[in-house]
Design an enzyme around this catalytic site. Structure first.
Site, PDB file in Angstrom:
ATOM      1  N   CYS A 136       0.861  -1.177   0.000  1.00  0.00           N
ATOM      2  CA  CYS A 136       0.000   0.000   0.000  1.00  0.00           C
ATOM      3  C   CYS A 136       0.895   1.224   0.000  1.00  0.00           C
ATOM      4  CB  CYS A 136      -0.880   0.003   1.244  1.00  0.00           C
ATOM      5  SG  CYS A 136      -2.169   1.262   1.153  1.00  0.00           S
ATOM      6  N   CYS A 138       0.129   4.269   1.298  1.00  0.00           N
ATOM      7  CA  CYS A 138      -0.183   5.325   2.281  1.00  0.00           C
ATOM      8  C   CYS A 138       0.972   5.650   3.227  1.00  0.00           C
ATOM      9  CB  CYS A 138      -1.454   5.003   3.053  1.00  0.00           C
ATOM     10  SG  CYS A 138      -1.355   3.483   4.020  1.00  0.00           S
ATOM     11  N   CYS A 146      -3.687   6.013  -0.262  1.00  0.00           N
ATOM     12  CA  CYS A 146      -3.195   4.685  -0.628  1.00  0.00           C
ATOM     13  C   CYS A 146      -2.899   4.559  -2.124  1.00  0.00           C
ATOM     14  CB  CYS A 146      -4.210   3.621  -0.199  1.00  0.00           C
ATOM     15  SG  CYS A 146      -4.574   3.693   1.568  1.00  0.00           S
ATOM     16  N   LYS A 215     -12.317  -4.557   2.669  1.00  0.00           N
ATOM     17  CA  LYS A 215     -11.720  -3.648   3.647  1.00  0.00           C
ATOM     18  C   LYS A 215     -12.604  -2.423   3.760  1.00  0.00           C
ATOM     19  CE  LYS A 215      -7.575  -0.992   4.674  1.00  0.00           C
ATOM     20  NZ  LYS A 215      -6.202  -0.684   4.241  1.00  0.00           N
ATOM     21  N   ARG A 225      -2.759   4.075  12.144  1.00  0.00           N
ATOM     22  CA  ARG A 225      -2.274   5.231  11.372  1.00  0.00           C
ATOM     23  C   ARG A 225      -1.266   6.036  12.176  1.00  0.00           C
ATOM     24  NH1 ARG A 225      -7.899   6.812   8.204  1.00  0.00           N
ATOM     25  NH2 ARG A 225      -8.122   4.756   7.261  1.00  0.00           N
ATOM     26  N   ARG A 237     -10.684   7.969   3.176  1.00  0.00           N
ATOM     27  CA  ARG A 237     -10.459   6.864   2.236  1.00  0.00           C
ATOM     28  C   ARG A 237     -11.770   6.322   1.656  1.00  0.00           C
ATOM     29  NH1 ARG A 237      -5.219   6.722   3.397  1.00  0.00           N
ATOM     30  NH2 ARG A 237      -4.310   5.905   5.329  1.00  0.00           N
ATOM     31  N   GLU A 253     -16.902  -7.727  -3.973  1.00  0.00           N
ATOM     32  CA  GLU A 253     -15.456  -7.452  -3.944  1.00  0.00           C
ATOM     33  C   GLU A 253     -14.671  -8.773  -3.817  1.00  0.00           C
ATOM     34  OE1 GLU A 253     -13.417  -4.995  -4.278  1.00  0.00           O
ATOM     35  OE2 GLU A 253     -14.540  -3.135  -4.013  1.00  0.00           O
ATOM     36  N   LYS A 268     -11.760  -7.178   6.815  1.00  0.00           N
ATOM     37  CA  LYS A 268     -11.114  -6.256   7.747  1.00  0.00           C
ATOM     38  C   LYS A 268     -11.973  -5.026   7.935  1.00  0.00           C
ATOM     39  CE  LYS A 268      -7.187  -3.221   7.910  1.00  0.00           C
ATOM     40  NZ  LYS A 268      -6.115  -2.613   7.178  1.00  0.00           N
ATOM     41  N   SER A 294      -6.079  -2.609  14.732  1.00  0.00           N
ATOM     42  CA  SER A 294      -5.480  -1.852  15.832  1.00  0.00           C
ATOM     43  C   SER A 294      -6.506  -1.288  16.811  1.00  0.00           C
ATOM     44  CB  SER A 294      -4.621  -0.722  15.259  1.00  0.00           C
ATOM     45  OG  SER A 294      -5.397   0.136  14.434  1.00  0.00           O
TER      46      SER A 294
HETATM   47  C1  PBG Z   1      -2.777   0.458   4.899  1.00  0.00           C
HETATM   48  C2  PBG Z   1      -3.319  -0.320   6.033  1.00  0.00           C
HETATM   49  C3  PBG Z   1      -4.098   0.108   7.123  1.00  0.00           C
HETATM   50  C4  PBG Z   1      -4.229  -1.000   7.955  1.00  0.00           C
HETATM   51  C5  PBG Z   1      -3.548  -2.053   7.364  1.00  0.00           C
HETATM   52  N1  PBG Z   1      -3.006  -1.624   6.170  1.00  0.00           N
HETATM   53  C6  PBG Z   1      -4.652   1.432   7.469  1.00  0.00           C
HETATM   54  C7  PBG Z   1      -5.589   2.141   6.601  1.00  0.00           C
HETATM   55  O1  PBG Z   1      -6.130   1.615   5.621  1.00  0.00           O
HETATM   56  O2  PBG Z   1      -5.794   3.316   6.893  1.00  0.00           O
HETATM   57  C8  PBG Z   1      -4.944  -1.009   9.281  1.00  0.00           C
HETATM   58  C9  PBG Z   1      -4.501  -2.049  10.250  1.00  0.00           C
HETATM   59  C10 PBG Z   1      -4.912  -1.824  11.658  1.00  0.00           C
HETATM   60  O3  PBG Z   1      -5.694  -0.912  11.993  1.00  0.00           O
HETATM   61  O4  PBG Z   1      -4.428  -2.594  12.507  1.00  0.00           O
HETATM   62  N2  PBG Z   1      -3.717   0.933   3.997  1.00  0.00           N
END
Ligand code: PBG
Length: 344
Positions: A136, A138, A146, A215, A225, A237, A253, A268, A294
């Site tokens: 990714c 980002c 991203c 996602k 983040r 996003r 998807e 996710k 997270s």
């Molecule tokens: C990158 C990405 C993110 C997460 C995993 N890959 C953050 C986002 O999309 O903003 C989140 C993982 C987590 O919150 O533990 N795009």
């Protein structure tokens, strides 16, 4: 005195109950032997945040117990996880602002933290570890989106197709460095098919794709983040991640990503989307991965620290729920502690 026995009541027959489900819950040994869901160390993928430099171990306040590690510190951390029976790691690179540009070109740098960590881990542990990498932009773009940006008559937009080339360059750098699976998390259209072709054309037909197929544009990524310095500097996003109100869109998807060649499909976040995981399970024969993100981790940590729940039991219940809903693999920041403490 409280009269428990009412001598006035008519004598009653003992009930004859044809079904007694409590028989199967009578003792711990019996309950263990009949448990429908079991968690094993090999069910988990452990996330690691890797930074450039040496001897760096930087705790992440938003994710208590998790740190950003330089490659030399990542190796012993990975070794400890493998000694616990864990088999899989997911690597995220974290870069200083000075290394970023609008195109996120550092993402494809073979000397970047993730390719360096891959080479080191492969050299140290060979095939004893399954290495996944987040693909990714980002964490590499100055704007924190991203994908790459484009001026259009409708304003600044994410350029889907131009983003694919940058993502493929990143995936190739990871494949060259020894990744088993690349895990695109950008949610651009067509990226699974594009990455599959790029990998195959460059001699990496054995490298798999774990697609972040479903996602959602979730509030639960907040602590990540902060950990990855990857928050968007403007907007959100919502044009690429999924609308949290939708379920059919998730199935679509997933279907597209499978058709484009994904080897593994991810849902996710996990907890607010267990319905999606359960609905997807009978619709694909591919293994399913759930990301216990997270914010989900941080919530339990905060509640435990506030003394309002028993952390071990809450973590066990959470992880079991994700597996019971249909996950084959669970990406979780809880994995190492849960094993070390005997919570699972
Ligand atoms: C990158 C990405 C993110 C997460 C995993 N890959 C953050 C986002 O999309 O903003 C989140 C993982 C987590 O919150 O533990 N795009």
């Amino acid at each position: 005195m409280l009269e428990l026995k009412n001598s006035q009541s008519p004598p009653l027959d003992d009930p004859v109950l044809p079904k007694r489900p409590r028989r199967l819950r009578a003792s711990p040994a019996l309950r263990d032997s009949l448990a429908e869901t079991r968690l094993l160390p090999s069910d988990f993928i452990v996330p690691f945040f890797v930074v450039p430099g040496r001897q760096i171990e930087e705790p992440i306040p938003a994710l208590p117990g998790v740190a950003r590690l330089s490659v030399d510190r990542f190796l012993p951390a990975l070794e400890a996880a493998l000694e616990q029976g864990l088999r899989s790691a997911l690597l995220f690179g974290v870069l200083p602002e000075s290394a970023k540009d609008p195109l996120g070109q550092s993402a494809a740098d073979p000397q970047g933290p993730v390719p360096s960590a891959l080479r080191a881990a492969r050299e140290a542990f060979g095939e004893a570890v399954v290495l996944y990498t987040d693909v990714c932009l980002c964490g590499h773009t100055t704007h924190g989106h991203c994908g790459v940006l484009r001026e259009t008559p409708r304003g600044v937009q994410i350029d889907n197709d131009a983003s694919l080339r940058h993502l493929a360059a990143m995936a190739l750098a990871h494949a060259e460095a020894g990744a088993d699976f690349v895990a695109p998390s950008d949610m651009m259209d067509g990226r699974v098919g594009y990455l599959r072709q790029a990998l195959d054309r460059h001699g990496h037909s054995q490298v798999g794709i774990l697609s972040y197929a479903v996602k959602y544009a979730s509030a639960f990524y907040g602590p990540f983040r902060e950990a990855a310095h990857s928050a968007p500097s403007f907007g959100d996003r919502a044009t690429y991640q999924m609308d949290v109100r939708n379920a059919r869109e998730a199935l679509r998807e997933a279907e597209l990503d499978e058709a484009e060649g994904a080897d593994l499909l991810m849902v996710k976040p996990a907890l607010a989307y267990l319905d999606i995981l359960a609905r997807l399970r009978p619709r694909t024969q591919l293994p399913l991965v759930a990301y216990n993100v997270s914010g989900e981790y941080a919530m339990l940590k905060a509640a435990a620290r506030a003394g309002v729940l028993d952390e071990g039991r809450a973590v066990r219940e959470t992880l079991l729920a994700i597996k019971r809903a249909g996950a084959d693999l669970i990406i979780s920041y809880h994995a190492q502690e849960a094993l070390a403490q005997g919570w699972i």
